[in-house]
Design an enzyme around this catalytic site. Structure first.
Site, short mmCIF file in Angstrom:
data_model
loop_
_atom_site.label_atom_id
_atom_site.label_comp_id
_atom_site.label_asym_id
_atom_site.label_seq_id
_atom_site.Cartn_x
_atom_site.Cartn_y
_atom_site.Cartn_z
N SER A 1 3.03 3.26 0.82
CA SER A 1 3.23 4.19 1.79
C SER A 1 2.65 3.64 3.18
O SER A 1 3.31 4.00 4.10
CB SER A 1 2.20 5.36 1.43
OG SER A 1 1.00 5.15 1.05
N HIS B 1 7.57 8.65 -2.32
CA HIS B 1 8.13 7.77 -1.00
C HIS B 1 9.25 8.47 -0.60
O HIS B 1 9.54 8.36 0.42
CB HIS B 1 8.12 6.22 -1.54
CG HIS B 1 6.92 5.73 -1.60
ND1 HIS B 1 6.37 4.58 -2.48
CD2 HIS B 1 5.76 6.01 -1.40
CE1 HIS B 1 5.37 4.22 -2.39
NE2 HIS B 1 4.53 5.16 -1.83
N GLU C 1 -8.99 3.29 2.46
CA GLU C 1 -9.04 2.84 1.26
C GLU C 1 -10.42 2.38 0.81
O GLU C 1 -11.00 1.59 1.48
CB GLU C 1 -8.12 1.42 1.18
CG GLU C 1 -7.96 0.66 -0.36
CD GLU C 1 -7.70 1.65 -1.37
OE1 GLU C 1 -6.82 2.51 -1.58
OE2 GLU C 1 -8.58 1.30 -2.48
N ASP D 1 -14.19 6.72 2.34
CA ASP D 1 -13.60 7.75 1.60
C ASP D 1 -12.75 8.68 2.46
O ASP D 1 -12.85 9.18 3.51
CB ASP D 1 -14.98 8.67 1.25
CG ASP D 1 -14.42 9.92 0.42
OD1 ASP D 1 -14.70 9.85 -0.91
OD2 ASP D 1 -13.57 10.82 0.91
N GLY D 2 -11.39 8.61 2.12
CA GLY D 2 -10.42 9.23 2.56
C GLY D 2 -10.36 10.68 2.85
O GLY D 2 -10.18 11.28 4.09
N HIS E 1 -5.55 7.66 0.96
CA HIS E 1 -5.74 6.84 0.01
C HIS E 1 -4.57 5.90 0.02
O HIS E 1 -3.38 6.04 -0.81
CB HIS E 1 -5.74 7.61 -1.39
CG HIS E 1 -6.69 8.40 -1.56
ND1 HIS E 1 -6.91 9.59 -0.92
CD2 HIS E 1 -7.63 8.55 -2.50
CE1 HIS E 1 -7.88 10.38 -1.44
NE2 HIS E 1 -8.52 9.80 -2.11
N ASP F 1 -2.90 10.99 -1.54
CA ASP F 1 -2.42 10.25 -3.06
C ASP F 1 -3.62 9.63 -3.57
O ASP F 1 -3.45 8.39 -3.83
CB ASP F 1 -1.49 9.23 -2.29
CG ASP F 1 -0.95 8.52 -3.58
OD1 ASP F 1 -0.77 9.02 -4.49
OD2 ASP F 1 -0.26 7.47 -3.29
N1 SAM Z 1 -0.57 5.77 -1.17
C1 SAM Z 1 -0.32 4.42 -1.82
C2 SAM Z 1 1.10 4.25 -1.97
O1 SAM Z 1 1.92 5.17 -1.98
O2 SAM Z 1 1.32 3.01 -1.68
C3 SAM Z 1 -1.01 4.27 -3.18
C4 SAM Z 1 -2.29 4.87 -3.35
S1 SAM Z 1 -3.25 4.76 -5.02
C5 SAM Z 1 -2.29 6.05 -5.92
C6 SAM Z 1 -4.75 5.54 -4.81
C7 SAM Z 1 -5.73 4.43 -4.13
O3 SAM Z 1 -6.63 5.32 -3.51
C8 SAM Z 1 -6.21 3.41 -4.72
O4 SAM Z 1 -5.94 2.21 -4.03
C9 SAM Z 1 -7.78 3.59 -4.84
O5 SAM Z 1 -8.48 2.39 -4.86
C10 SAM Z 1 -8.02 4.53 -3.64
N2 SAM Z 1 -9.13 5.31 -3.73
C11 SAM Z 1 -9.74 6.23 -4.67
N3 SAM Z 1 -10.48 6.97 -4.37
C12 SAM Z 1 -10.54 6.91 -2.93
C13 SAM Z 1 -11.22 7.50 -1.87
N4 SAM Z 1 -12.22 8.47 -2.22
N5 SAM Z 1 -11.06 7.23 -0.65
C14 SAM Z 1 -10.15 6.30 -0.48
N6 SAM Z 1 -9.48 5.78 -1.19
C15 SAM Z 1 -9.64 5.74 -2.66
#
Ligand code: SAM
Length: 333
Positions: free
Chosen positions: A126, A19, A150, A178-179, A42, A204
């Site tokens: 984030s 961050h 997400e 899917d991101g 993500h 992320d």
């Molecule tokens: N970016 C956030 C932050 O800094 O506050 C934290 C994100 S966390 C590390 C990763 C997230 O990605 C999780 O909530 C998980 O459920 C999600 N996730 C996992 N695979 C994903 C995908 N293929 N597409 C979107 N989200 C996904």
């Protein structure tokens, strides 16, 4: 289905590195008054309680942002007590860690309805940090766009509910998608009236699935092909797994092949001696959890390396848990 929930990790040392880097990059981009497309592939739940079961159970925020709150408070009270002294101290190394102070002031802003001494109960993820910068008085009129992805059913629902509270309208969108796939449809970003296209992409993942490492590299490669001047930020864990070790090298190669500058920063907090692998043969090694992580930035602001070199020693000192704490900042391209 995924079991990773960021609520257990929000406000830990990895979030601090991620961050601080994200905010510093965004501040620099926002010095220009043309709109930005911000993409969080993500996103997580957007904002987290530090006093709920998940955060308390893991204790990660306790060893992370709770320690940083003490640092923030000490600095604020120094400034209040002796402004002249504080001005003089700006020349000192700690005071040059502006990126860190900016990050902590923002987190403090999310906790401003409690007394300054009370432990922080809210940690912005984030999406909320980016939204806070987008809507600051000097920036709001620019109308940046924030695109959030997400996939986890519970977290995407929580994210949608949290974002609804912002009443941001079409400026912020949430997709339970899917991101990596979603990113493809957003690059290149739309041009503004003057024809300028600008985007920041935060990638992320939780790396719960081993293929995430390869998907990150593929997403960056594809992103650079679609929009070479975009700013790409990738967080990754530093763990004993070949894919994790290789990821920054792969990203560096991709940036070099595309002829783009890059920055690679790492922060390690070390582990208490008691948590390192057992010295006694056959004994069960204690699990220290994640002790180090990295951020790889393609097309970083030219000011970022110097800013991180001032901020990371302060972060390391505050967050160190034992031997092998350290930080690095490397640039190239
Ligand atoms: N970016 C956030 C932050 O800094 O506050 C934290 C994100 S966390 C590390 C990763 C997230 O990605 C999780 O909530 C998980 O459920 C999600 N996730 C996992 N695979 C994903 C995908 N293929 N597409 C979107 N989200 C996904």
């Amino acid at each position: 289905m995924f079991s990773y929930r960021h609520a257990f990790h929000a406000g830990n040392h990895a979030d601090a590195l991620k961050h601080v880097t994200l905010l510093a990059t965004l501040r620099h981009l926002m010095a220009k008054s043309t709109p930005l497309t911000l993409i969080d592939t993500h996103a997580g739940a957007g904002v987290y309680r530090l006093d709920d079961g998940a955060a308390r159970l893991s204790g990660e925020a306790e060893q992370g942002v709770a320690r940083l709150q003490a640092l923030h408070q000490a600095r604020v009270s120094e400034e209040n007590q002796a402004p002249d002294q504080a001005q003089r101290a700006q020349a000192a190394t700690k005071e040059e860690a502006n990126l860190l102070w900016d990050y902590l002031a923002l987190v403090a802003g999310f906790n401003s309805n409690a007394s300054p001494e009370a432990p922080w109960r809210v940690y912005p993820g984030s999406p909320f940090l980016m939204h806070a910068l987008m809507t600051e008085p000097g920036r709001a009129a620019v109308h940046d766009r924030l695109k959030l992805f997400e996939l986890h059913p519970t977290d995407s629902q929580a994210l949608a509910a949290h974002v609804a509270q912002l009443e941001a309208g079409r400026q912020v969108s949430v997709a339970r998608q899917d991101g990596f796939e979603g990113l493809k449809g957003l690059l290149p970003p739309p041009a503004d009236r003057a024809g300028s296209r600008r985007a920041l992409v935060l990638i992320d993942p939780s790396y719960e699935i081993k293929t995430d490492y390869a998907r990150v590299a593929a997403a960056v490669q594809d992103g650079l092909r679609r929009f070479a001047t975009g700013v790409y930020l990738v967080w990754y864990p530093i763990i004993g797994r070949a894919q994790a070790h290789d990821l920054p090298r792969r990203l560096r190669t991709l940036a070099n092949q595309a002829g783009r500058p890059w920055l690679h920063a790492t922060l390690a907090v070390g582990a208490p001696r008691s948590a390192t692998p057992a010295a006694v043969p056959g004994a069960e090694p204690a699990r220290p959890g994640l002790t180090a992580s990295g951020m790889f930035v393609i097309n970083p602001p030219h000011t970022l390396a110097a800013g991180l070199r001032a901020a990371l020693p302060v972060l390391q000192e505050a967050l160190a848990r034992g031997p092998h704490a350290g930080w690095t900042v490397e640039t190239g391209g």
